[in-house]
Write a protein that holds these residues in place. Structure first.
Motif, short mmCIF file in Angstrom:
data_model
loop_
_atom_site.label_atom_id
_atom_site.label_comp_id
_atom_site.label_asym_id
_atom_site.label_seq_id
_atom_site.Cartn_x
_atom_site.Cartn_y
_atom_site.Cartn_z
N LYS A 99 0.91 -1.16 -0.05
CA LYS A 99 0.02 0.11 0.21
C LYS A 99 0.88 1.31 -0.04
O LYS A 99 0.51 2.27 -0.90
N ASN A 105 1.11 4.11 -3.14
CA ASN A 105 0.73 5.47 -2.82
C ASN A 105 1.96 6.20 -3.16
O ASN A 105 1.53 7.21 -3.64
N PHE A 127 -7.91 1.11 -0.33
CA PHE A 127 -7.54 1.42 -1.76
C PHE A 127 -8.85 2.13 -2.35
O PHE A 127 -10.12 1.90 -1.93
#
Length: 249
Positions: A45, A49, A91
């Motif tokens: 994640k 990002n 998400f």
């Protein structure tokens, strides 16, 4: 138009490394087969990002929207809704992509509309619409070699039937160039429904997922892409072919 690449659980790290090197790539379409596989995506994640990548999901090949047994068909709805519930914690999923499914060839030949109607019911399912809210579902053309089982979605007729009857404004068409090379149909009739293009080349017989110029894909594809101007163009090709194919975009 966002350019993306496809990835699976086993090669997601390699996909992210490609994204680091190629700034043209700003999206990953992740294939997820099990709810447990969501953890593989969540693990990256922070890196996703940091690279400012958007994410979409390619649903399992086993998913069968035209399944005749309602209990099983509804279980696929439950699967998608549960997956979205888990993913949405971390998400902003842009779309879910699906193949329509498969039916015994003898049954499909006798009553194709019956199974297409099952897909219409699947896509119109209130639970699916309410849980996904405004997320896009894209349905993808495929190919069929007509053994004991045949894939549905290998003809523009299938998609015209579905789009004429569904009551779900968030369903769109995903045009797969490689699949169309194997099982050609006049998909330009529904190009107004395109949001996503899966880009790959092959020899017209096997779904090789090779880069442009390595197969028989004609250069006219680029004019089609320009005219359609999809939201997402996914390079669904071998990672070794990505850099060369990107030169054409």
């Amino acid at each position: 138009m966002k350019i993306g690449i496809s990835a699976l659980k086993f090669n997601l790290e390699d996909a992210l490394n490609i994204c680091k090197k190629n700034k043209k790539i700003s999206h990953i379409e992740m294939g997820i087969d099990n709810l447990e596989d969501v953890e593989a995506l969540k693990k990256y994640k922070d890196e996703i990002n940091k690279l400012n990548l958007s994410i979409s999901i390619h649903l399992p090949m086993e998913l069968n929207t035209c399944e005749d047994i309602k209990f099983i068909r509804n279980s696929w709805v439950d699967f998608i809704c549960e997956m979205d519930k888990i993913l949405s914690l971390d998400f902003d999923i842009k779309y879910y992509n699906a193949h329509l499914g498969y039916i015994m060839s003898t049954r499909l030949d006798k009553n194709r509309q019956r199974y297409l109607q099952n897909t219409v019911e699947f896509l119109n399912d209130e639970k699916l619409k309410n849980n996904l809210q405004n997320k896009i579902i894209s349905i993808e053309n495929t190919y069929s070699k007509k053994g004991d089982f045949s894939n549905v979605g290998n003809s523009v007729y299938d998609f015209k039937y579905i789009f004429d009857k569904i009551e779900n404004d968030n369903v769109y068409f995903c045009y797969d160039t490689g699949h169309d090379l194997i099982d050609n149909s006049d998909y330009e009739q529904i190009f107004d429904k395109i949001k996503i293009i899966h880009f790959s080349d092959n020899n017209g017989k096997e779904d090789l997922h090779i880069g442009y110029t390595k197969g028989i894909l004609d250069s006219s594809i680029f004019e089609k892409i320009e005219n359609v101007n999809p939201d997402y163009l996914i390079l669904e090709i071998n990672f070794d072919d990505i850099e060369n194919t990107l030169k054409y975009f």
